[in-house]
Design a protein around this motif. Structure first.
Motif, PDB file in Angstrom:
ATOM      1  N   GLY A  85       0.707  -1.016  -0.141  1.00 36.66           N
ATOM      2  CA  GLY A  85       0.118   0.017   0.146  1.00 36.66           C
ATOM      3  C   GLY A  85       0.801   1.282  -0.115  1.00 36.66           C
ATOM      4  N   VAL A  86       0.425   2.426  -0.396  1.00 36.14           N
ATOM      5  CA  VAL A  86       1.133   3.858  -0.333  1.00 36.14           C
ATOM      6  C   VAL A  86       0.754   4.394   0.953  1.00 36.14           C
ATOM      7  CG1 VAL A  86       1.382   5.773  -1.533  1.00 36.14           C
ATOM      8  CG2 VAL A  86       1.138   3.858  -3.051  1.00 36.14           C
ATOM      9  N   ASP A  87       1.743   4.857   1.730  1.00 39.55           N
ATOM     10  CA  ASP A  87       1.561   5.517   2.925  1.00 39.55           C
ATOM     11  C   ASP A  87       1.332   6.885   2.316  1.00 39.55           C
ATOM     12  OD1 ASP A  87       1.164   6.796   5.291  1.00 39.55           O
ATOM     13  OD2 ASP A  87       3.163   6.413   6.051  1.00 39.55           O
ATOM     14  N   ASN A  88      -0.173   7.411   2.125  1.00 37.29           N
ATOM     15  CA  ASN A  88      -0.200   8.531   1.790  1.00 37.29           C
ATOM     16  C   ASN A  88      -0.867   9.777   2.915  1.00 37.29           C
ATOM     17  OD1 ASN A  88      -2.936   7.937   1.664  1.00 37.29           O
ATOM     18  ND2 ASN A  88      -2.849   7.531  -0.759  1.00 37.29           N
ATOM     19  N   SER A  89      -0.814   9.185   4.227  1.00 36.38           N
ATOM     20  CA  SER A  89      -1.567   9.837   5.159  1.00 36.38           C
ATOM     21  C   SER A  89      -0.851  11.316   5.668  1.00 36.38           C
ATOM     22  CB  SER A  89      -1.459   8.927   6.718  1.00 36.38           C
ATOM     23  OG  SER A  89      -0.107   8.692   6.713  1.00 36.38           O
ATOM     24  N   GLU A  90       0.319  11.343   5.196  1.00 34.00           N
ATOM     25  CA  GLU A  90       1.091  12.663   5.626  1.00 34.00           C
ATOM     26  C   GLU A  90       1.573  13.480   4.514  1.00 34.00           C
ATOM     27  OE1 GLU A  90       3.923  11.851   8.492  1.00 34.00           O
ATOM     28  OE2 GLU A  90       2.604  11.223   9.945  1.00 34.00           O
ATOM     29  N   GLN A 114     -10.865   8.983  -3.362  1.00 35.10           N
ATOM     30  CA  GLN A 114     -10.099   8.263  -4.486  1.00 35.10           C
ATOM     31  C   GLN A 114      -9.296   9.348  -5.108  1.00 35.10           C
ATOM     32  OE1 GLN A 114     -13.119   6.488  -6.813  1.00 35.10           O
ATOM     33  NE2 GLN A 114     -14.094   5.343  -5.176  1.00 35.10           N
ATOM     34  N   ILE A 115      -9.672  10.326  -5.490  1.00 36.50           N
ATOM     35  CA  ILE A 115      -8.942  11.301  -6.218  1.00 36.50           C
ATOM     36  C   ILE A 115      -7.577  11.824  -5.473  1.00 36.50           C
ATOM     37  CG2 ILE A 115      -8.970  13.632  -7.152  1.00 36.50           C
ATOM     38  CD1 ILE A 115     -11.982  13.174  -8.088  1.00 36.50           C
ATOM     39  N   GLU A 116      -8.178  12.224  -4.333  1.00 30.47           N
ATOM     40  CA  GLU A 116      -7.066  12.573  -3.273  1.00 30.47           C
ATOM     41  C   GLU A 116      -5.923  11.559  -3.064  1.00 30.47           C
ATOM     42  OE1 GLU A 116      -7.533  16.004  -0.454  1.00 30.47           O
ATOM     43  OE2 GLU A 116      -8.857  14.311   0.292  1.00 30.47           O
ATOM     44  N   GLN A 117      -6.314  10.317  -2.901  1.00 29.93           N
ATOM     45  CA  GLN A 117      -5.375   9.422  -2.454  1.00 29.93           C
ATOM     46  C   GLN A 117      -4.787   8.842  -3.833  1.00 29.93           C
ATOM     47  OE1 GLN A 117      -6.607   6.384   0.514  1.00 29.93           O
ATOM     48  NE2 GLN A 117      -8.226   7.606   1.323  1.00 29.93           N
ATOM     49  N   PHE A 118      -5.406   8.761  -4.972  1.00 25.80           N
ATOM     50  CA  PHE A 118      -4.410   8.798  -6.188  1.00 25.80           C
ATOM     51  C   PHE A 118      -3.515   9.791  -6.575  1.00 25.80           C
ATOM     52  CE2 PHE A 118      -4.053   9.104 -10.741  1.00 25.80           C
ATOM     53  CZ  PHE A 118      -3.921   7.978 -11.213  1.00 25.80           C
ATOM     54  N   ILE A 119      -3.855  10.628  -6.226  1.00 26.26           N
ATOM     55  CA  ILE A 119      -2.788  11.942  -6.174  1.00 26.26           C
ATOM     56  C   ILE A 119      -1.570  11.991  -5.529  1.00 26.26           C
ATOM     57  CG2 ILE A 119      -2.558  14.572  -6.280  1.00 26.26           C
ATOM     58  CD1 ILE A 119      -5.079  14.724  -7.410  1.00 26.26           C
ATOM     59  N   ASN A 120      -1.945  11.497  -4.135  1.00 25.39           N
ATOM     60  CA  ASN A 120      -0.914  11.375  -3.068  1.00 25.39           C
ATOM     61  C   ASN A 120       0.044  10.146  -3.421  1.00 25.39           C
ATOM     62  OD1 ASN A 120      -1.954  13.692  -1.575  1.00 25.39           O
ATOM     63  ND2 ASN A 120      -3.209  12.508  -0.459  1.00 25.39           N
ATOM     64  N   SER A 121      -0.451   9.399  -4.308  1.00 20.04           N
ATOM     65  CA  SER A 121       0.337   8.019  -4.499  1.00 20.04           C
ATOM     66  C   SER A 121       1.361   8.433  -5.565  1.00 20.04           C
ATOM     67  CB  SER A 121      -0.550   6.869  -4.996  1.00 20.04           C
ATOM     68  OG  SER A 121      -1.298   6.770  -3.784  1.00 20.04           O
ATOM     69  N   CYS A 406      -5.329   2.930  -2.333  1.00 21.51           N
ATOM     70  CA  CYS A 406      -6.403   3.556  -1.109  1.00 21.51           C
ATOM     71  C   CYS A 406      -6.602   2.256  -0.588  1.00 21.51           C
ATOM     72  CB  CYS A 406      -7.389   4.210  -1.706  1.00 21.51           C
ATOM     73  SG  CYS A 406      -8.263   3.269  -2.668  1.00 21.51           S
ATOM     74  N   ASP A 407      -7.276   2.297   0.595  1.00 20.90           N
ATOM     75  CA  ASP A 407      -7.995   1.210   1.375  1.00 20.90           C
ATOM     76  C   ASP A 407      -9.259   0.758   0.443  1.00 20.90           C
ATOM     77  OD1 ASP A 407      -8.031  -0.240   4.127  1.00 20.90           O
ATOM     78  OD2 ASP A 407     -10.245   0.251   3.788  1.00 20.90           O
ATOM     79  N   LYS A 408      -9.579  -0.341   0.690  1.00 18.50           N
ATOM     80  CA  LYS A 408     -10.734  -1.192  -0.089  1.00 18.50           C
ATOM     81  C   LYS A 408     -11.760  -0.571   0.464  1.00 18.50           C
ATOM     82  CE  LYS A 408      -9.278  -5.863  -1.237  1.00 18.50           C
ATOM     83  NZ  LYS A 408      -9.715  -7.301  -1.240  1.00 18.50           N
ATOM     84  N   ALA A 409     -11.920  -0.232   1.380  1.00 14.70           N
ATOM     85  CA  ALA A 409     -13.319   0.551   2.044  1.00 14.70           C
ATOM     86  C   ALA A 409     -13.527   1.909   1.072  1.00 14.70           C
ATOM     87  CB  ALA A 409     -13.208   1.024   3.279  1.00 14.70           C
ATOM     88  N   VAL A 410     -12.355   2.505   0.484  1.00 10.65           N
ATOM     89  CA  VAL A 410     -12.509   3.640  -0.415  1.00 10.65           C
ATOM     90  C   VAL A 410     -12.868   3.212  -1.982  1.00 10.65           C
ATOM     91  CG1 VAL A 410     -11.409   5.771  -1.276  1.00 10.65           C
ATOM     92  CG2 VAL A 410     -10.863   4.931   1.084  1.00 10.65           C
ATOM     93  N   SER A 411     -12.086   2.097  -2.275  1.00  8.01           N
ATOM     94  CA  SER A 411     -12.510   1.540  -3.489  1.00  8.01           C
ATOM     95  C   SER A 411     -11.733   0.399  -3.561  1.00  8.01           C
ATOM     96  CB  SER A 411     -12.006   2.467  -4.523  1.00  8.01           C
ATOM     97  OG  SER A 411     -12.037   1.977  -5.931  1.00  8.01           O
ATOM     98  N   PRO A 412     -12.705  -0.777  -3.814  1.00 10.37           N
ATOM     99  CA  PRO A 412     -12.157  -2.161  -3.953  1.00 10.37           C
ATOM    100  C   PRO A 412     -11.055  -2.008  -5.321  1.00 10.37           C
ATOM    101  CG  PRO A 412     -14.406  -2.262  -4.666  1.00 10.37           C
ATOM    102  CD  PRO A 412     -14.197  -0.959  -4.407  1.00 10.37           C
ATOM    103  N   ARG A 413     -11.046  -1.395  -6.314  1.00 10.41           N
ATOM    104  CA  ARG A 413     -10.520  -1.258  -7.508  1.00 10.41           C
ATOM    105  C   ARG A 413      -9.365  -0.192  -7.182  1.00 10.41           C
ATOM    106  NH1 ARG A 413     -13.866  -4.162  -7.767  1.00 10.41           N
ATOM    107  NH2 ARG A 413     -12.061  -5.268  -7.450  1.00 10.41           N
TER     108      ARG A 413
END
Length: 421
Positions: A85-90, A114-121, A406-413
């Motif tokens: 997983g990508v640690d994008n928490s900070e 999803q958009i935010e965590q995709f960008i943070n990755s 991202c976590d599966k709870a945000v998107s399983p894809r």
């Protein structure tokens, strides 16, 4: 690592094909699954609904129960855990999150995450101010807009639907007042056309968040062409079954060497895992499956056919009504009844309707049991598909990594292909 991951998944999927490559809705009784071990089918048949629900909802009990027939369960888990997983928490400050919070207006919360965590990755490589970025299948351009504001890209957002382009342009005009650094334009066009080659040559970075089926594979195929200017690529695939090919055509040489043959129904298997909607949506889905199966018994009694025939999508408000109303809609849809009938004038008596619901419930339990077997291979099949795409890029000279953005709870894809030349 990527190649060994693919071959490990390929070996297990090939070896245990009877456990996942099936059509649960088309199977009337478990005994019809002749390729599965007879003892397994016998034990599955004896489980009543309550016993099965208790078993299927307990992962430890499930693993112990299935161990005699699926000694590969630990290996399947190992494959799934091998993708980090990508640690994008900070990666974005609280101040930044507050300042761009209003950009999420009108976007569902899960989609915005999803958009935010995709960008943070996305790794920052070089001077992004000099990078021209192409947002593939952009919709209204939400992803590209945030990328431009937060990371300084000059963005072209490619979208097929003219109405979405118009709405996207309006949002750009509105938000440029607050963010003068925003550099984005909407480009109306067909992502599957030959014209996109010229567009790709004008950009050095491309991103695609949940572009469906052929839309994202076409982007990957185009980027594998050494003549393209694209140097960086980030793709989170979705809807693998939305393809023009009846049988899946692997993109990589490794995939082309596999013994697996996948049709569109197989490509739908990874999508059966959903985490959105809550209890109400889950309850409505149970009603929908029950009624679809129950109606099929009625349809077969009218037509003499014995093979399950799926119904198309229908207005979900029907699920809040009575079964009779659903049957009326289905009969009219299948042209078994004219549209001047009403639900009080159906070609079935009360006993037949009740029997259909009973038969539907029994068939639904069979479907659930078979889908439960499938579920243990669902994620590994998706990893196989995504790894095939990633290997095609690697074979074309890209350095490629796979992540869960991202976590599966945000998107399983949540599988992300990051590639750079």
């Amino acid at each position: 690592m990527l190649r060994s991951l693919f071959h490990h998944a390929d070996q297990l999927l090939t070896q245990y094909r009877p456990f996942w490559q099936m059509r649960p809705f088309y199977i009337r009784q478990l005994s019809e699954c002749s390729q599965l071990p007879e003892h397994l089918l016998s034990k599955l048949t004896k489980l009543d609904q309550k016993e099965f629900e208790q078993l299927s909802q307990n992962s430890e009990a499930s693993q112990q129960w299935l161990q005699p027939w699926l000694p590969c369960l630990d290996e399947l888990e190992q494959i799934q855990r091998s993708i980090p997983g990508v640690d994008n928490s900070e990666t974005s400050s609280q101040q930044d999150s507050v300042s761009i919070k209003h950009l999420s207006t009108g976007i569902p919360g899960r989609k915005w995450s999803q958009i935010e965590q995709f960008i943070n990755s996305l790794p920052i490589t070089g001077d992004t101010a000099k990078h021209k970025l192409l947002e593939w299948c952009a919709g209204k351009g939400h992803l590209g807009r945030l990328l431009s504001i937060r990371k300084g890209y000059e963005v072209t957002s490619l979208e097929w639907q003219h109405s979405l382009c118009i709405q996207g342009e309006a949002l750009i005009h509105q938000q440029k007042k607050r963010y003068p650094q925003l550099q984005q334009r909407m480009q109306q066009g067909d992502a599957l056309s030959d014209d996109v080659s010229r567009l790709l040559n004008q950009h050095n970075t491309a991103v695609a968040l949940h572009a469906c089926g052929d839309l994202h594979t076409h982007l990957i195929s185009q980027c594998c062409n050494s003549a393209q200017a694209i140097k960086q690529l980030a793709v989170a695939p979705c809807c693998y079954h939305l393809t023009a090919d009846d049988i899946y055509q692997p993109l990589s040489k490794a995939g082309q060497g596999s013994l697996l043959s996948l049709d569109r129904q197989d490509l739908k298997i990874p999508l059966q895992e959903t985490v959105t909607g809550g209890q109400r949506v889950s309850r409505l889905r149970d009603i929908e499956l029950h009624w679809r199966l129950s109606f099929d018994f009625l349809r077969q009694s009218l037509t003499g056919e014995t093979r399950y025939k799926p119904l198309p999508a229908f207005p979900k408000k029907l699920l809040s009504g009575e079964f009779n109303d659903f049957v009326l809609w289905a009969l009219i849809n299948r042209e078994l009844l004219s549209d001047n009938h009403d639900s009080d004038n159906l070609p079935f008596n009360e006993r037949e309707m009740s029997q259909a619901l009973t038969e539907g419930a029994e068939k639904l339990l069979v479907v659930r049991k078979l889908e439960w077997l499938q579920s243990h291979f669902r994620r590994v099949l998706e990893i196989w598909l995504v790894a095939d795409r990633a290997l095609a890029l690697e074979e074309a000279g890209f350095h490629v990594e796979l992540y869960q953005f991202c976590d599966k709870a945000v998107s399983p894809r949540n599988l992300l292909i990051l590639a750079r030349r």
